[in-house]
Design a protein around this motif. Sequence first.
Motif, PDB file in Angstrom:
ATOM      1  N   GLU A  26       0.837  -1.199   0.000  1.00  0.00           N
ATOM      2  CA  GLU A  26       0.000   0.000   0.000  1.00  0.00           C
ATOM      3  C   GLU A  26       0.883   1.265   0.000  1.00  0.00           C
ATOM      4  O   GLU A  26       0.661   2.206  -0.755  1.00  0.00           O
ATOM      5  N   ARG A  29       2.559   1.714  -3.359  1.00  0.00           N
ATOM      6  CA  ARG A  29       1.582   2.228  -4.342  1.00  0.00           C
ATOM      7  C   ARG A  29       1.365   3.728  -4.158  1.00  0.00           C
ATOM      8  O   ARG A  29       1.336   4.491  -5.106  1.00  0.00           O
ATOM      9  N   GLU A  30       1.245   4.137  -2.892  1.00  0.00           N
ATOM     10  CA  GLU A  30       1.009   5.559  -2.600  1.00  0.00           C
ATOM     11  C   GLU A  30       2.159   6.425  -3.099  1.00  0.00           C
ATOM     12  O   GLU A  30       1.954   7.463  -3.727  1.00  0.00           O
ATOM     13  N   MET A  32       4.406   5.646  -5.418  1.00  0.00           N
ATOM     14  CA  MET A  32       4.436   5.619  -6.891  1.00  0.00           C
ATOM     15  C   MET A  32       3.380   6.577  -7.450  1.00  0.00           C
ATOM     16  O   MET A  32       3.631   7.314  -8.393  1.00  0.00           O
ATOM     17  N   GLY A  33       2.215   6.572  -6.837  1.00  0.00           N
ATOM     18  CA  GLY A  33       1.117   7.427  -7.294  1.00  0.00           C
ATOM     19  C   GLY A  33       1.448   8.903  -7.157  1.00  0.00           C
ATOM     20  O   GLY A  33       1.082   9.720  -7.999  1.00  0.00           O
ATOM     21  N   SER A  34       2.151   9.246  -6.082  1.00  0.00           N
ATOM     22  CA  SER A  34       2.476  10.660  -5.849  1.00  0.00           C
ATOM     23  C   SER A  34       3.684  11.089  -6.687  1.00  0.00           C
ATOM     24  O   SER A  34       3.884  12.268  -6.940  1.00  0.00           O
TER      25      SER A  34
END
Length: 168
Positions: A26, A29-30, A32-34
């Motif tokens: 999680e 992912r966070e 990578m997303g930012s």
Amino acid sequence: MATALRNIQMVDLNTQYDKIKSEVDEAVREVMGSAAFINGPKGRSFQAALETYLPAKHALPCANGTDALQIAMMAADLQPGDEVIVPAFTYVATAEVIALLRLRPVMVDVDPQTFNVTAEIIEQAITPATKAIVPVNLFGQSCDMEPIMEVARRYNLIVIEDNASHRR
Ligand SMILES: Cc1ncc(COP(=O)(O)O)c(C=O)c1O
């Protein structure tokens, strides 16, 4: 029914990862997303949490234990040829970083009961060229730091604690 025996791993990162997999996935992912990989909100909140937990005036998150050792030694402004006392029983990174910075690693034995260095062992290796000590806390077992800090104060030495193996 027979139970299958598994080989004991020297380092079993997969088992460690499995235990906290969803949390790690999680967080990755966070980040990578930012797309904020360096000095982003996750790094900063980790830094603040670490400063409170230790508690320390400053914590500097970095990529890995090797970088942490190198950054600490560079910040200590050690000069080529300065001697740095380091246990002979450690991971290669502890001594490798000393050599990389053209400092002189002085290997000392560890206490056979704890596998850690002691103040007495360190004191015997001190010379006029000694500038720093790197006690390594191994297998979740800390060095006896109070006497080590006392020796360091007496000889005016910098202490850089290597905790990279503490998690195992
Ligand atoms: C005692 C010790 N120091 C330094 C390191 C280097 O840490 P990293 O592999 O995160 O660079 C390790 C890694 O296992 C270690 O055990």
